[in-house]
Design a protein around this motif. Structure first.
Motif, PDB file in Angstrom:
ATOM      1  N   ALA A 164       0.564  -1.074   0.318  1.00 35.83           N
ATOM      2  CA  ALA A 164      -0.033   0.054   0.079  1.00 35.83           C
ATOM      3  C   ALA A 164       1.050   1.546   0.412  1.00 35.83           C
ATOM      4  N   SER A 165       2.266   0.977  -0.054  1.00 37.12           N
ATOM      5  CA  SER A 165       3.271   2.625  -0.143  1.00 37.12           C
ATOM      6  C   SER A 165       3.345   2.750  -0.710  1.00 37.12           C
ATOM      7  N   ASN A 166       3.404   4.154  -1.654  1.00 38.16           N
ATOM      8  CA  ASN A 166       3.388   4.517  -3.180  1.00 38.16           C
ATOM      9  C   ASN A 166       4.124   5.528  -2.598  1.00 38.16           C
ATOM     10  N   SER A 167       4.857   5.641  -1.752  1.00 35.34           N
ATOM     11  CA  SER A 167       6.327   7.081  -1.706  1.00 35.34           C
ATOM     12  C   SER A 167       7.478   6.677  -3.088  1.00 35.34           C
ATOM     13  N   SER A 168       7.773   7.709  -3.165  1.00 37.79           N
ATOM     14  CA  SER A 168       9.175   7.330  -4.348  1.00 37.79           C
ATOM     15  C   SER A 168       9.727   6.590  -4.201  1.00 37.79           C
ATOM     16  N   LEU A 171       8.517   2.892  -4.791  1.00 41.54           N
ATOM     17  CA  LEU A 171       8.472   2.580  -5.923  1.00 41.54           C
ATOM     18  C   LEU A 171       9.584   1.937  -6.988  1.00 41.54           C
ATOM     19  N   LEU A 172      10.942   2.868  -6.507  1.00 39.80           N
ATOM     20  CA  LEU A 172      11.742   2.527  -7.008  1.00 39.80           C
ATOM     21  C   LEU A 172      12.448   1.559  -6.852  1.00 39.80           C
ATOM     22  N   LEU A 173      12.135   0.788  -5.368  1.00 45.87           N
ATOM     23  CA  LEU A 173      13.182   0.158  -4.782  1.00 45.87           C
ATOM     24  C   LEU A 173      12.171  -1.236  -6.187  1.00 45.87           C
ATOM     25  N   ARG A 174      10.652  -0.289  -6.376  1.00 51.29           N
ATOM     26  CA  ARG A 174       9.897  -1.997  -6.277  1.00 51.29           C
ATOM     27  C   ARG A 174      10.268  -2.266  -8.300  1.00 51.29           C
ATOM     28  N   GLY A 327      17.093   3.504 -14.542  1.00 53.67           N
ATOM     29  CA  GLY A 327      16.519   3.192 -13.337  1.00 53.67           C
ATOM     30  C   GLY A 327      17.843   2.660 -12.126  1.00 53.67           C
ATOM     31  N   ALA A 328      18.640   2.294 -12.411  1.00 57.19           N
ATOM     32  CA  ALA A 328      19.927   2.645 -11.432  1.00 57.19           C
ATOM     33  C   ALA A 328      20.417   4.073 -11.265  1.00 57.19           C
ATOM     34  N   HIS A 329      20.773   4.852 -11.974  1.00 60.63           N
ATOM     35  CA  HIS A 329      21.052   6.334 -11.052  1.00 60.63           C
ATOM     36  C   HIS A 329      19.821   6.895 -10.287  1.00 60.63           C
ATOM     37  N   ALA A 330      18.207   6.414 -10.277  1.00 59.96           N
ATOM     38  CA  ALA A 330      17.271   7.563 -10.192  1.00 59.96           C
ATOM     39  C   ALA A 330      17.250   7.056  -8.895  1.00 59.96           C
TER      40      ALA A 330
END
Length: 513
Positions: A164-168, A171-174, A327-330
């Motif tokens: 349920a977590s929608n933090s940035s 989201l990047l970890l997913r 993706g890796a840089h973000a």
């Protein structure tokens, strides 16, 4: 200087010889002209190249039949000449020597062919090594991306990134799984490059190994023929001349086979090299359409044109690699918020894994990046195709075809001249019949003796001989026999006496002197 010479050759391209070969009418199997702007893999175009071989062989076979009929007519109906002149013998030898020189010039054309083929093979080998290195780096990138995926899952658990977590950050970890998938797609795309390049190299080397002996075999055959004609014409050996006559027929048919294939390949190379980029587009599009019509794969088409023509094409190989790098840089940029939390250790380890992914992706972008003719792959294409295939190799093909055509014409010429030598009544060896050479002293002595004999004859001395004339000498082995007077003939018949009286007495040379 080399750069200026290369630019000059590019500005002069296409060469007039290849342009003339490209303008030749292409015929299908039904002898219907086809419109061929460039080389293609269509059945009609390949049939037109086969028709070139068939037509040249047909003309060569017709000439072979005419030559055989000519020999039959000469043997059966033509009267033999009395004796061939020295000029005709030397002219036949000179014609055979000219044919041998033309065959030697075709061997030098094969050297140009080898230079162009070597440049093409060298470029393909460099491309093969580049693709193998890129595949090794792609494996390293995939392993690094897998480590990022594993560590990102640990950081997400530590940071309580639930569904349920929608933090940035969550989201990047997913999305770390997305980075791994893109690295796998990049590895799959780059893995097909090395095998395809290796197959091209194998086919190229297997299909060009015959060219060297095809260019050199007529030279050795004509060298034997020239030796037989030279010895036979100078020494008057009919067996060598007749052997050279029939051997020339075999050499003619062999050269027809070689010239027909050389001509067809030269026409194909001229069609391909007139506009190399357009040829690549046509061939790759035809290969893409060979699969299912509803699913046309243009990945090879776009990738190739991205490197050799323009950056406007989308490179399907580099797109996954760029997605991995982004993706890796973000993700690395958003890990700074965890450095002061309880997940700092996990975040630090993930940061190291992300840095490894970034390093590997940057190496790949440096290795495979660049577009148009300025990239590394574009430079290999320029050296292998433009400078190798369409310059030296094409010049070698045209040279071998042209010189062997001249050689074939000279072969027919001396084959038509040979019957004038062996079909003759008398064929002696060539020799120089010169008068005997006298020294100046001997000539002066002969002149003095002749003058002395003339003076003695004028003085009435009949026994005075010139020193140059033979003198009667006494010999112990042959003593002088006294001359006897002839006995008077007894008349036994009334016809004998008048007949004997009518016969004059024959004086000897000694009595005259």
């Amino acid at each position: 200087l080399l750069s200026g010479t290369t630019d000059l050759q590019r500005n002069m391209w296409p060469s007039p010889s290849l342009a003339a070969l490209h303008s030749i009418t292409h015929l299908s199997l039904s002898l219907r002209p086809i419109h061929a702007e460039t080389f293609s893999l269509s059945p009609e175009y390949l049939q037109s190249l086969m028709m070139v071989v068939v037509l040249v062989l047909g003309v060569g076979f017709a000439v072979l039949v005419l030559l055989a009929l000519f020999l039959c007519v000469v043997i059966s109906f033509a009267p033999p000449v009395a004796m061939p002149s020295h000029f005709l013998r030397l002219l036949t030898i000179a014609t055979a020597a000219a044919a041998l020189l033309a065959a030697a010039a075709s061997v030098t054309g094969n050297n140009d062919f080898d230079v162009g083929l070597s440049a093409l093979v060298t470029s393909l080998t460099a491309l093969l090594q580049l693709l193998r290195l890129a595949f090794e780096k792609a494996l390293s990138l995939q392993r690094a991306s897998h480590n990022v995926k594993t560590m990102a899952m640990g950081v997400a658990t530590c940071a309580h990134c639930t569904g349920a977590s929608n933090s940035s950050l969550c989201l990047l970890l997913r999305d770390s799984d997305h980075v791994f998938q893109k690295s796998t797609a990049f590895m799959d795309g780059i893995s097909t490059g090395a095998p395809q390049t290796q197959r091209v190299l194998d086919v190229l080397q297997a299909s060009t190994g015959w060219h060297e002996w095809a260019a050199k075999l007529p030279f050795f055959a004509l060298l034997i023929t020239f030796g037989a004609i030279t010895v036979g014409a100078l020494a008057g050996r009919r067996n060598l001349l007749i052997g050279a006559q029939f051997f020339s027929i075999i050499v003619w048919w062999m050269m027809c086979a070689v010239v027909s294939v050389e001509f067809a390949i030269a026409v194909g190379v001229a069609d391909a090299c007139l506009h190399p980029i357009e040829t690549i587009k046509v061939v790759l599009m035809q290969l893409a359409n060979e699969g299912r019509p509803e699913h046309v794969d243009l990945s090879t088409y776009n990738t190739t044109l991205f490197y050799v023509e323009s950056c406007e094409y989308v490179n399907p190989i580099l797109e996954p690699l760029r997605a991995v790098h982004r993706g890796a840089h973000a993700l690395q940029s958003n890990l700074t918020v965890l450095h002061s939390s309880s997940c700092a250790a996990e975040a630090l380890r993930l940061d190291g894994a992300l840095q490894a992914v970034l390093n590997e992706s940057e190496l790949q972008l440096e290795l495979l990046g660049g577009c148009g003719g300025g990239s590394h792959i574009g430079n290999l294409f320029q050296k292998g195709v433009s400078d190798g295939l369409c310059s030296s190799l094409a010049a070698g093909l045209v040279g071998v075809f042209a010189w062997q055509s001249i050689c074939g014409a000279l072969l027919l010429l001396f084959a038509a001249m040979l019957p004038a030598l062996w079909h003759s009544h008398f064929l002696p060896p060539i020799s120089c019949q010169c008068p005997p050479r006298h020294s100046f002293v001997q000539l002066m002595a002969d002149r003095t003796d002749a003058e002395d004999g003339t003076v003695a004859a004028a003085n009435g001395d009949a026994q005075q001989y010139p020193s140059s004339l033979p003198r009667p000498q006494e010999s112990a082995a042959f003593p002088d026999i006294p001359r006897q007077e002839p006995l008077p003939m007894q008349a036994t018949s009334p016809l004998v006496e008048p007949l004997g009286a009518q016969i004059p007495r024959q004086c000897s040379t000694h009595e005259h002197l």
